[in-house]
Design a protein around this motif. Sequence first.
Motif: not given
Ligand code: ADE
Length: 224
Positions: A85-89, A129-144
């Motif tokens: 699951y792509m998520t900032p947390d 669960e994976i975050s790509i960095g300490d910022y919030v994107l609109t959705g997880g697609e770019l992170a994926a």
């Molecule tokens: N979805 C929103 N922000 C994200 C982040 N920083 N990393 C992974 N998924 C995200």
Amino acid sequence: MRIDIISVAPDLLESPFNHSIVKRAKEKGLAEIVIHDLRSYGLGNYKQIDDTQFGGGAGMVMMIEPIATCIRKLQAERNYDEIIYMTPDAATLNQATANTLSLKENILILTGHYKGVDHRVRALFITKEISIGDYVLTGGELAAAVVVDAIVRLIPGVIGDEQSALTDSFQDNLLSPPVYTRPANFEGNKVPAVLLSGNFPKIEDWRSDKAYERTEQIRPDLLK
Ligand code: ADE
């Protein structure tokens, strides 16, 4: 390797997977990437996939039923080594994680939107669960897309020059040394003489010194 991605915005994933190294990996049959539109698993005539959150608060939450239906359908077709699951947390992606994932056979990636997914999805289905960095994107697609790119280029045979992936920044927890190409002299700015010396042991020493120096200056945390 096969990578399935569940998304509510599949169009966002079109371009990143149809260029450059990921495209080449697909053409060589080394990676298969399949995108699943979560909307087609939505509930009712409106194909609902999100709802307001229990307890009140701004933002919609992605519902468990469409996600569960989609994941279960895919699980019936093959075993997944990881359901991500792509998520900032979450813990941040690093090269070690990319290396590990590049050895898997089947990976399923769920991308979130809005306030994220009903937490039961994470408890019941998600193995990583994976975050790509300490910022919030609109959705997880770019992170994926970032995760897939980082993984796919490591699959043996994808990059022609195997050495190239192994000498990337981070592979040994150091940043890369500076690189140069022609001309050797640009408007009086010269390439370090050692690189033109032909003395390869000396060049290697220079590169490791520079890698260490740059890491110390820019990312001292990597040396700890
Ligand atoms: N979805 C929103 N922000 C994200 C982040 N920083 N990393 C992974 N998924 C995200």
